[in-house]
Design an enzyme around this catalytic site. Structure first.
Site, PDB file in Angstrom:
ATOM      1  N   GLN A   1       0.840  -1.200   0.000  1.00  0.00           N
ATOM      2  CA  GLN A   1       0.000   0.000   0.000  1.00  0.00           C
ATOM      3  C   GLN A   1       0.876   1.252   0.000  1.00  0.00           C
ATOM      4  OE1 GLN A   1      -3.702   0.018   2.407  1.00  0.00           O
ATOM      5  NE2 GLN A   1      -2.770   1.751   3.443  1.00  0.00           N
TER       6      GLN A   1
ATOM      7  N   SER B   1       0.276   7.642   5.085  1.00  0.00           N
ATOM      8  CA  SER B   1      -0.974   7.925   5.803  1.00  0.00           C
ATOM      9  C   SER B   1      -2.102   8.260   4.839  1.00  0.00           C
ATOM     10  CB  SER B   1      -0.775   9.108   6.762  1.00  0.00           C
ATOM     11  OG  SER B   1       0.175   8.768   7.737  1.00  0.00           O
TER      12      SER B   1
ATOM     13  N   ARG C   1      18.482  -6.835  42.087  1.00  0.00           N
ATOM     14  CA  ARG C   1      19.409  -5.708  42.212  1.00  0.00           C
ATOM     15  C   ARG C   1      19.269  -5.040  43.569  1.00  0.00           C
ATOM     16  NH1 ARG C   1      24.037  -4.350  39.791  1.00  0.00           N
ATOM     17  NH2 ARG C   1      24.288  -2.114  39.492  1.00  0.00           N
TER      18      ARG C   1
ATOM     19  N   GLN D   1      10.969   3.532  42.428  1.00  0.00           N
ATOM     20  CA  GLN D   1      11.028   2.401  41.481  1.00  0.00           C
ATOM     21  C   GLN D   1       9.612   1.829  41.296  1.00  0.00           C
ATOM     22  OE1 GLN D   1      13.930   1.635  40.031  1.00  0.00           O
ATOM     23  NE2 GLN D   1      13.880  -0.500  39.357  1.00  0.00           N
TER      24      GLN D   1
ATOM     25  N   ARG E   1       7.326   3.832  39.083  1.00  0.00           N
ATOM     26  CA  ARG E   1       7.593   3.773  37.637  1.00  0.00           C
ATOM     27  C   ARG E   1       7.246   2.390  37.081  1.00  0.00           C
ATOM     28  NH1 ARG E   1      13.649   4.856  38.068  1.00  0.00           N
ATOM     29  NH2 ARG E   1      13.712   4.791  35.794  1.00  0.00           N
TER      30      ARG E   1
ATOM     31  N   GLU F   1       0.846   0.598  10.255  1.00  0.00           N
ATOM     32  CA  GLU F   1      -0.594   0.352  10.392  1.00  0.00           C
ATOM     33  C   GLU F   1      -1.342   1.585  10.881  1.00  0.00           C
ATOM     34  OE1 GLU F   1      -2.516  -1.705   9.254  1.00  0.00           O
ATOM     35  OE2 GLU F   1      -1.014  -3.117   8.565  1.00  0.00           O
TER      36      GLU F   1
END
Ligand SMILES: CCCCC/C=C\C/C=C\C/C=C\C/C=C\C/C=C\C=C\C(=O)SCCNC(=O)CCNC(=O)[C@H](O)C(C)(C)COP(=O)(O)OP(=O)(O)OC[C@H]1O[C@@H](n2cnc3c(N)ncnc32)[C@H](O)[C@@H]1OP(=O)(O)O
Ligand SMILES: Cc1cc2nc3c(=O)[nH]c(=O)nc-3n(C[C@H](O)[C@H](O)[C@H](O)COP(=O)(O)OP(=O)(O)OC[C@H]3O[C@@H](n4cnc5c(N)ncnc54)[C@H](O)[C@@H]3O)c2cc1C
Length: 643
Positions: A117, A124, A290, A310, A313, A404
């Site tokens: 395409q 787009s 860790r 930590q 997040r 896509e």
């Protein structure tokens, strides 16, 4: 929890069986991939794809099993385009006769197809494609041509070196008249010796971001020099061209030409949770292994997962992986329903399905791409090593934000759907995912009733907050749009706000699907309670991140927003004890993760040390180039000041 994640016991068993099949077969080894040059890498992928096809046939795998097998092999290749786009394009846009002729050939891989395409100049803007298909009445053929450099087909996967056929999108021209863009089945290569057919120029478009991941795919360039194909190779479910050159459109809406994209966008949403859960699994396991700081009297240091920052997040990403898994499952059922309707010529739910697939594709891919990078940072310096599994995962995943349907372009499609829904409110009651827009009066008038942090642990309160925010943003855009004389100008002018309103609408879908999932389908109280925690984390994290929207629309007070954040912090402590169980429930095997940091046994440091020694630079102490380029410098005894 493994069953809840997989969707059902049967689904878990199928994917688990395929994961083990791949992990235990040496042909599918992949740790050494990043060390291979492009040609070796590509050949290696061809070998794996051929072997996978043999397994699929020898073991008589079902379609579902074959999908999982390809997924766990974990190397993009030409078969993705063949199965995910070429075959669905014929299924969705071909006539009965065309399906009868082409599908058996494709399903047995006697032909290999791709989806051509995008062009060098247009991706787009599909209506802007330049490749032409001109009808020649004398010979009953279409003449395919690339009139400009920018009309060169550019990107189709598998096209450069493998595909024998392609669905090519081109401008249909009859007697000098343009009839819009249509799909055509074009043979690209000889089925005897694989050479490109006369009139075609075919090649690879070059190396892509990262190394060992997407470069296993031969994304191609294709140019036509007046190539002739029989008339019956135009896909004619939507429109037909007779041998007299008459153009006719059936009752099927033109939008069906875009149907393959709806199907793949749905798959992309379903796959986002696979990529995000993979990164989250690595980062969570490593965060437990860790340790940094906090040692008292010679005791062990603190596991980094115990730092609140930590957790703040990592845990929202863990919750997002679950949210995307459930919204993917939901979207699949919406898509299956629309597919059945389309087959029966019922097109009523297509616009909503298009908006959902486009918007959720944009939402999930953007959050997943960002989430993988965040997971890399959560692993500190070691996350930057290829052996962590994260850089290659990121390189593989980021193009999902572009292919896509570029994400912003997709959000603008959602915006068009929402604006249309709002402008029809007077006489058409919105349904499905837009039903909340039919309750605008209470959503615009009522404000949030939350008074304590505990009050946020209530699905109704959360749902109403997300509905009110989305409704207020959408209606606000609608009101401002109405002030423009030219609606298209207004749409362009307000496009930034429209994209934000679309995001709010899509987040509402993900939150409400998560809540629905908890209400109906979770077996086991323990599992349900744990998922409830993740659901609240997901919703309150979004609320915190976008609190500007909630405050600006006037639904929340600053106090209520800060209570939500207070509750979020409490929720992190509830996730912590189950963090490892949550990621083990993804059932990702070490082979699939391909990560030293994310190992199931947690034996990170010895394996990290061992992996380093496998680097080709460590084959010898003195490597090529040292004597030639380094030793002379050492022996010259020059000081730069004297040069
Ligand atoms: C490492 C592991 C690998 C293992 C893999 C294992 C398995 C693989 C599994 C899955 C594979 C999954 C992913 C694939 C993987 C990799 C990627 C590979 C391939 C990628 C392929 C591609 O990218 S193909 C090219 C895709 N191109 C696009 O998406 C182009 C985007 N543009 C558009 O879609 C449209 O043109 C548009 C949406 C921007 C519309 O533009 P516009 O000019 O405004 O519109 P029109 O005038 O043409 O039409 C407008 C009306 O049509 C409605 N509409 C638009 N799109 C659709 C649609 N899709 N369906 C239904 N309706 C649609 C629109 O709403 C308008 O309607 P109204 O007129 O009523 O308003
Ligand atoms: C890995 C990969 C595999 C691919 N495989 C295939 C394949 O198999 N077959 C195939 O046909 N194609 C394929 N593609 C092409 C892909 O579908 C297109 O790249 C994609 O649709 C985006 O289009 P574009 O490149 O034209 O982006 P552009 O539209 O040029 O985007 C550039 C920028 O312009 C912005 N923009 C564009 N239009 C608007 C607008 N109306 N309003 C506001 N902003 C706008 C975008 O947001 C973006 O920021 C592939 C691409 C990649 C990266």
């Amino acid at each position: 929890m493994k069953v809840a994640w997989a969707g059902s016991r049967e689904a878990f068993q199928v994917s688990d069986r395929m994961a083990k099949l791949v992990a235990n077969d040496p042909v599918f080894e992949k740790f050494s991939k990043p060390m291979l040059g492009r040609k070796e890498l590509f050949k290696n992928t061809l070998r794996k794809a051929a072997y996978a096809w043999k397994l699929i046939n020898d073991l008589r795998l079902t379609e579902e099993e074959a999908k999982w097998l390809r997924h766990y092999i974990d190397e993009p290749n030409y078969t993705d385009l063949h199965w995910e786009m070429f075959v669905p394009a014929i299924e969705g846009q071909g006539t009965k006769e065309q399906k009868k002729k082409w599908l058996p050939l494709a399903q047995t891989m006697q032909i290999i197809g791709t989806y051509a395409q995008t062009e060098l100049g247009h991706g787009s803007n599909v209506q802007g494609l330049e490749t032409t298909a001109t009808f020649d009445r004398q010979t009953d053929e279409f003449v395919m041509h690339s009139p400009t450099l920018t009309s060169s087909k550019w990107w189709p996967g598998g096209m450069a070196k493998v595909a024998t056929h392609a669905i090519v999108y081109a401008r249909l021209i009859i007697d000098g008249l343009f009839h819009g863009v249509h799909g055509f089945i074009v043979q690209l290569r000889s089925l005897e010796d694989h050479s490109p057919l006369p009139g075609l120029t075919l090649g690879d478009i070059g190396m892509k971001f990262g190394h060992g991941t997407y470069n296993t795919m031969d994304n191609g360039v294709l140019r036509f020099d007046h190539v002739r194909i029989p008339r019956n190779q135009m896909l004619m479910r939507v429109s037909q061209v007779t041998k007299e050159g008459k153009y006719a459109q059936s009752d099927v809406p033109r939008q069906l030409l875009y149907g393959t994209m709806v199907s793949v966008r749905q798959t992309i949403v379903a796959d986002a949770s696979k990529a995000l859960s993979r990164a989250v699994c690595i980062a969570t396991r490593y965060s437990v292994v860790r340790r940094q700081f906090g040692s008292r009297n010679g005791g062990p240091e603190t596991q980094v997962i115990d730092y609140k920052t930590q957790q703040s997040r990592l845990f929202p990403l863990l919750a997002s992986a679950y949210a995307f898994r459930f919204v993917g499952e939901w979207l699949k059922s919406l898509y299956i329903d629309v597919k059945q309707r389309l087959e029966a010529n019922d097109f009523s739910t297509l616009p909503e399905t298009h908006a959902c697939t486009a918007g959720l594709k944009a939402l999930t891919t953007a959050a997943t791409a960002d989430g993988i990078e965040e997971c890399r940072k959560l692993c500190g310096g070691h996350g930057y090593l290829i052996s962590s599994g994260l850089p290659e995962l990121f390189a593989f995943y980021v193009p999902a934000c572009s292919y896509e349907g570029e994400n912003v372009v997709m959000m603008l499609q959602v915006a068009r759907f929402l604006v249309k829904t709002v402008s029809n409110l007077g006489y058409k009651q919105p349904v499905g995912t837009a039903a909340y827009l039919g309750r605008v009066t209470p959503l615009l008038q009522n404000n949030c009733a939350v008074q304590t942090a505990e009050d946020w642990l209530n699905p109704d309160a959360i749902l109403e907050a997300f509905e009110a925010r989305a409704a207020r943003m959408v209606i606000g855009c609608g009101e401002r749009l109405a002030m423009f004389e030219n609606p298209e100008e207004g749409f362009a002018e307000l496009s930034i706000d429209l994209v934000e309103a679309s995001l709010a609408h899509c987040q509402l879908i993900t939150v409400s699907v998560f809540i629905q999932k908890l209400n109906h389908e979770i077996p086991g109280n323990g599992v349900k309670r744990s998922l409830e925690v993740l659901c609240y984390v997901y919703a309150l994290f979004l609320l915190h991140k976008h609190q500007g929207d909630f405050l600006a629309t006037g639904y929340l007070t600053p106090k209520q927003a800060s209570l939500a954040n207070e509750q979020l912090r409490t929720l992190y402590s509830k996730v912590r004890p189950n963090a490892i169980a949550f990621v083990d429930s993804f059932n990702h095997m070490d082979h699939y993760l391909c990560s030293v940091l994310g190992r199931y046994d947690g034996n990170v440091y010895p394996k990290l040390y061992e992996a380093a020694w496998k680097d080709p630079l460590n084959d010898s102490d003195i490597v090529d180039g040292i004597q030639q380029y380094v030793q002379p410098i050492l022996k010259q005894k020059l000081h730069y000041a004297k040069l």
